[in-house]
Design a protein around this motif. Structure first.
Motif, PDB file in Angstrom:
ATOM      1  N   ASP A  46      72.078 -64.860 -69.638  1.00  0.00           N
ATOM      2  CA  ASP A  46      71.997 -63.609 -70.397  1.00  0.00           C
ATOM      3  C   ASP A  46      70.851 -62.738 -69.892  1.00  0.00           C
ATOM      4  OD1 ASP A  46      74.120 -63.857 -72.134  1.00  0.00           O
ATOM      5  OD2 ASP A  46      72.953 -64.756 -73.749  1.00  0.00           O
ATOM      6  N   ARG A  66      77.427 -58.837 -72.078  1.00  0.00           N
ATOM      7  CA  ARG A  66      77.750 -59.811 -71.040  1.00  0.00           C
ATOM      8  C   ARG A  66      78.915 -59.329 -70.174  1.00  0.00           C
ATOM      9  NH1 ARG A  66      77.249 -63.841 -75.884  1.00  0.00           N
ATOM     10  NH2 ARG A  66      75.158 -64.689 -75.526  1.00  0.00           N
ATOM     11  N   ASN A  68      80.704 -61.585 -68.546  1.00  0.00           N
ATOM     12  CA  ASN A  68      81.638 -62.639 -68.936  1.00  0.00           C
ATOM     13  C   ASN A  68      80.835 -63.807 -69.494  1.00  0.00           C
ATOM     14  OD1 ASN A  68      80.660 -64.137 -66.684  1.00  0.00           O
ATOM     15  ND2 ASN A  68      82.256 -63.322 -65.368  1.00  0.00           N
ATOM     16  N   TYR A  69      81.533 -64.778 -70.017  1.00  0.00           N
ATOM     17  CA  TYR A  69      80.859 -65.998 -70.466  1.00  0.00           C
ATOM     18  C   TYR A  69      81.897 -67.106 -70.627  1.00  0.00           C
ATOM     19  CZ  TYR A  69      82.410 -64.905 -75.286  1.00  0.00           C
ATOM     20  OH  TYR A  69      83.168 -64.628 -76.409  1.00  0.00           O
ATOM     21  N   ILE A  83      78.341 -71.333 -76.329  1.00  0.00           N
ATOM     22  CA  ILE A  83      78.411 -70.594 -75.068  1.00  0.00           C
ATOM     23  C   ILE A  83      77.654 -71.391 -74.023  1.00  0.00           C
ATOM     24  CG2 ILE A  83      77.857 -68.446 -73.881  1.00  0.00           C
ATOM     25  CD1 ILE A  83      78.038 -67.045 -76.606  1.00  0.00           C
ATOM     26  N   SER A  86      76.572 -67.484 -69.136  1.00  0.00           N
ATOM     27  CA  SER A  86      77.089 -66.111 -69.109  1.00  0.00           C
ATOM     28  C   SER A  86      76.778 -65.451 -67.773  1.00  0.00           C
ATOM     29  CB  SER A  86      76.479 -65.276 -70.249  1.00  0.00           C
ATOM     30  OG  SER A  86      75.097 -65.053 -70.004  1.00  0.00           O
ATOM     31  N   ASN A  87      77.499 -64.365 -67.513  1.00  0.00           N
ATOM     32  CA  ASN A  87      77.242 -63.501 -66.355  1.00  0.00           C
ATOM     33  C   ASN A  87      77.271 -64.266 -65.031  1.00  0.00           C
ATOM     34  OD1 ASN A  87      76.823 -61.180 -68.031  1.00  0.00           O
ATOM     35  ND2 ASN A  87      74.782 -61.953 -68.501  1.00  0.00           N
ATOM     36  N   TYR A 117      88.696 -65.857 -70.366  1.00  0.00           N
ATOM     37  CA  TYR A 117      87.443 -65.109 -70.444  1.00  0.00           C
ATOM     38  C   TYR A 117      87.078 -64.427 -69.123  1.00  0.00           C
ATOM     39  CZ  TYR A 117      86.779 -66.926 -75.103  1.00  0.00           C
ATOM     40  OH  TYR A 117      86.943 -67.202 -76.444  1.00  0.00           O
TER      41      TYR A 117
END
Length: 304
Positions: A46, A66, A68-69, A83, A86-87, A117
């Motif tokens: 993040d 974000r 994506n995650y 989660i 991410s990213n 996702y």
């Protein structure tokens, strides 16, 4: 206010890198309340805005949107989702051909989540030096299957320099993540690719033939060749979240065209008449293992 990237989460505190410095930062309670359906409101990868306190620590004020995650169903009886990262530019599911044995069901659940996702995905089957002739034929079959579906597929061993070079080339100048069970060799691969990382490695349990947890927390690591890799704790289960039964086939690339020929718009491709996916399966256009993976996943999803 400064912007940084979360490189490690240890629960209540986060390590953030900004301007080539790393600081410890905490998250105000309101974020945890707002994200009550998520076990971790902030994930490794993040980007955040933070302020520096007088004692040199930070306090996170905003989580950036974000790209994506990757989520999974929360474990240990908790509700909601977790989660994982991410990213990322590519997520790699890592399995071993032996010790522990290959689990294609895990691979397919992971790929479904990446499709849902919008995370580019690849597959690494490690420890090919342990493979017998039957295993090698299986690797060839799986490589052909998944590559035809559009996924990168690598067979690796820390004792095979060529396979390590291929993997290193895939990781260069990207933010990647390794996700898989304990013991499949995620950390050993990273050490072999980039010895400067020098991560701790555990042995396989002789009792269970499964891996022992080595990585305790997800960690974003800079590669000397350029780019970043997220090393994650071993995952025994990959529970899918926020996908309906009628949507699942959208995340199996080989089912997208056949599902257009189903009689019912909400067909689950299991028992309904005049189903385009079942017809494609019966005609040999869908791999039997993939179709059975689909049915196994379907059974775990809620009816809503």
């Amino acid at each position: 206010m400064k912007e940084g990237r979360v490189i490690q989460s240890t629960g209540k505190w986060y390590k953030i890198t900004a301007d080539d410095n790393t600081i410890e930062a905490r998250l105000p309670g309101k974020f945890r309340l707002d994200a009550k359906e998520v076990t971790n409101p902030i994930a490794v990868g993040d980007y955040v805005d933070f302020e520096t306190e007088n004692d040199g620590t930070g306090i996170i004020r905003e989580i950036k949107e974000r790209k994506n995650y990757i989520p999974r169903e929360a474990t240990h009886g908790r509700r909601g989702e977790q989660i994982l990262v991410s990213n990322v530019d590519r997520a790699w599911v890592v399995q071993s051909i032996r010790k522990p044995r290959l689990n294609t069901g895990f691979i397919d659940r992971f790929l479904v989540t990446c499709e849902a996702y919008e995370v580019p995905a690849g597959i690494i089957i490690n420890k090919k030096d342990l493979a017998n002739q039957k295993d090698l034929r299986l690797l060839e079959d799986k490589s052909e299957l998944y590559e035809n579906l559009g996924y990168e597929f690598l067979s690796t061993s820390i004792h095979d320099k060529e396979s390590l070079l291929q993997l290193a080339d895939q990781l260069k100048n990207q933010t990647s993540v390794f996700i898989g069970p304990s013991g499949v060799g995620k950390t050993s691969l990273l050490n072999a690719i980039d010895p400067d990382i020098d991560l701790k490695v555990n042995e396989i349990s002789s009792y269970s033939n499964k891996g022992k947890h080595t990585t305790t927390f997800a960690k974003l690591i800079a590669l000397s060749s350029g780019g970043y890799i997220v090393d994650t704790p071993g995952i025994r289960e990959f529970g899918i979240v926020n996908i309906k039964k009628s949507e699942l086939s959208l995340y199996f690339p080989e089912m997208r065209e056949p599902r257009e020929h189903c009689k019912y718009y909400n067909c689950t491709h299991f028992h309904e008449p005049k189903c385009g996916v079942v017809e494609a399966f019966e005609e040999g256009k869908i791999d039997p293992d993939r179709y059975h993976s689909y049915l196994n996943i379907l059974e775990t999803l809620p009816d809503y």
